[in-house]
Enzyme design. Structure first.
Site, short mmCIF file in Angstrom:
data_model
loop_
_atom_site.label_atom_id
_atom_site.label_comp_id
_atom_site.label_asym_id
_atom_site.label_seq_id
_atom_site.Cartn_x
_atom_site.Cartn_y
_atom_site.Cartn_z
N THR A 28 17.94 21.21 1.26
CA THR A 28 17.75 19.95 0.56
C THR A 28 18.84 19.76 -0.48
O THR A 28 19.36 20.73 -1.01
CB THR A 28 16.36 20.00 -0.10
OG1 THR A 28 15.40 19.95 0.93
CG2 THR A 28 16.12 18.90 -1.09
N VAL B 241 5.30 15.26 5.13
CA VAL B 241 6.09 14.85 3.97
C VAL B 241 6.13 16.01 2.99
O VAL B 241 5.09 16.60 2.69
CB VAL B 241 5.50 13.59 3.31
CG1 VAL B 241 6.26 13.23 2.04
CG2 VAL B 241 5.52 12.41 4.28
N1 ASP Z 1 11.65 21.09 -0.38
C1 ASP Z 1 12.03 20.62 0.93
C2 ASP Z 1 10.77 20.28 1.70
O1 ASP Z 1 9.83 21.03 1.66
C3 ASP Z 1 12.84 21.61 1.70
C4 ASP Z 1 14.05 22.13 1.00
O2 ASP Z 1 14.08 22.21 -0.23
O3 ASP Z 1 15.03 22.45 1.67
O4 ASP Z 1 10.77 19.28 2.37
#
Ligand code: ASP
Length: 308
Positions: A175, A204
């Protein structure tokens, strides 16, 4: 140095188990983080708003194939891409977010349009796509435009290991996010993601949920990355803000308590970037690494992947 009020900026490209990579890939990741810093700093240095700076930085990261946002996003269990994004401005508490979008090249731009051109904070799925249809400035692409061979290989590995529909918790993060302080003393945060590899369609994560993966108020701005379900269950970004607002903690203390206390207690791993109204930064993670970059209030700049 000038007497201008300080600016500060931090970006992340995800935290987690960072697999061995070739030096050329490592260089490309550092370069992409630098580009995101350049994009955000250009806004802040000309006196622009923190909100515009975090959006510019996140767009740069969405465009880079190395991160799990925009081009290069991970695949759902059925082999498609569903993207989430949010941004928030601290002093106005305005926020915009989208979840599960499939044809929006830069989901953070659509989140901004939700903030600026709708009475809502979060639009999801078909409704978000239809809203995008009304916004001529929002670039659209086929879902397959987000495809990359390395993410497809990750999906196949995750499915072989976990079975279809199970999330590869603890792996394959990526992310992106940004936090900024502008010369007016205003704060903002933005986050964008493809979610988790092999996620169930319709899932989500924390990124587009205000208070979970993204938060800004007049004291702090936070963007998170990691296993989203844990961040949602402890409202991680808002917990950091609340510890500062009500608990008298410094930003560093608050971020440490959440990243090394609350989250692991829930089985959660990941990291956060955060900035306070004085321009102090916190970039913390409880994983093997976090792609990150920063420009601090004294103008010192850097990028890093593993522990310093
Ligand atoms: N936090 C993000 C999710 O759970 C994933 C990530 O941080 O790469 O959608």
């Amino acid at each position: 140095m000038t007497d201008d009020p300080p600016i500060a900026l931090a970006v992340h490209g995800g935290a987690g188990v960072i697999e061995a990579m070739a030096p050329v890939q490592r260089q490309a990741i550092h370069a992409a983080l630098e580009q995101a810093l350049d994009a955000g700093a250009a806004v802040l240095e000309r006196g622009g708003a923190a909100l515009d700076a975090v959006q510019a930085a996140v767009v740069a990261l969405e465009e880079a194939p190395w991160f799990n946002a925009g081009y290069g996003a991970v695949y759902t269990a059925r082999g498609e891409h569903e993207l989430d994004a949010a941004l928030m401005e601290g002093h106005t508490r305005r926020a915009g977010a989208v979840a599960g979008v499939r044809t929006v090249r830069n989901p953070v731009r659509l989140a901004r349009a939700v903030m600026d051109h709708s009475p809502h904070v979060l639009l999801a799925g078909q409704g978000a796509e239809q809203f995008a249809d009304t916004q001529p400035a929002i670039a659209r692409v086929d879902n397959a435009w987000f495809d990359t061979p390395s993410r497809l290989a990750q999906l196949h590995r995750a499915q072989a290991e976990a079975g279809e529909g199970a999330s590869a918790a603890g792996r394959y993060f990526g992310t992106v996010g940004a936090v900024a302080l502008d010369r007016q003393g205003h704060l903002a945060a933005a986050t964008s993601t493809g979610g988790m590899t092999n996620k169930r369609w319709g899932r989500v994560g924390d990124s587009p949920l205000i208070g979970a993966g993204t938060w800004a108020d007049q004291r702090v701005a936070v963007s998170a990355t990691g296993w989203g379900e844990a961040f949602i269950r402890c409202a991680a970004a808002h917990d950091i803000a609340a510890r500062v607002a009500h608990g008298g903690a410094s930003l560093g203390e608050a971020a440490e308590a959440v990243v090394f206390g609350t989250l692991p207690a829930l089985g959660g791993d990941g990291g956060v970037i955060a900035v306070d109204a004085q321009g102090r930064l916190a970039l913390l993670f409880n994983t093997g690494g976090m792609y990150r970059g920063w420009i601090d209030r004294d103008g010192r700049r850097g990028t890093a992947i593993f522990d310093a």
